[in-house]
Design a protein around this motif. Structure first.
Motif: not given
Length: 180
Positions: A65-70, A138-140
């Protein structure tokens, strides 16, 4: 050993297990999943359908869920009107929403997918055509896909998340889940 559940969230179901503060009862994950100590990895709006991952592993939940992991998330999107090349190009390069620019999306037109009927059905207007897109982000951000398609002039009529990373809905019917 951590648990991972793939769930096909139906339309009009909240991506949480309780809704105690609502004066009117609304459907939640607890109406479908009776597995202790699993939590959604990300959210899917009440008016969206499709793949929701649940896990009891906090590190896995963050990677999903974290956008940092894309982690790529692929949606099947029914839009109002038929797109033009400029609209697709804008989505592919990223658009600037009120909360800032989006990352570029992968997007392509697709034929209407063979999906389950939605209750209630999507509104149909004879004078306004609709089209389907497969869109991967790749973000949410909150309601991001809906805001992106509206930005390019094609509001979303139906939104089905089909894939998150390597996991997809495949043959899961709405309201069904399986552990992987």
């Amino acid at each position: 050993m951590s648990r991972l559940i793939l769930f096909n969230k139906p339309f009009d179901v909240l991506s949480q297990f309780t809704d105690a503060r609502s004066p009117t009862p609304r459907a939640t994950l607890s109406d479908f999943i009776d597995v202790p100590r699993v939590y959604p990895a990300g959210r899917l709006d009440r008016d969206s359908e499709g793949l929701l991952l649940l896990t009891d592993d906090g590190a896995l939940q963050a990677r999903i869920s974290d956008p940092r992991f894309k982690a790529p998330k692929t949606y099947l999107v029914q839009i109002e009107g038929c797109y033009d090349d400029a609209a697709l190009a804008a989505l592919r390069t990223g658009v600037t929403l009120k909360d800032g620019p989006t990352r570029p999306a992968q997007v392509r037109r697709i034929d209407a997918p063979a999906l389950w009927p939605r209750t209630p059905p999507v509104r149909f207007r004879k004078s306004v055509p609709d089209c389907w897109l497969e869109l991967t982000i790749t973000e949410g951000r909150n309601r991001q896909v809906r805001r992106m398609t509206a930005y390019v002039g094609h509001p979303t009529l139906r939104l089905v998340r089909w894939r998150i990373g390597d996991w997809s809905l495949d043959d899961l019917a709405p309201g069904q889940w399986r552990e992987v």
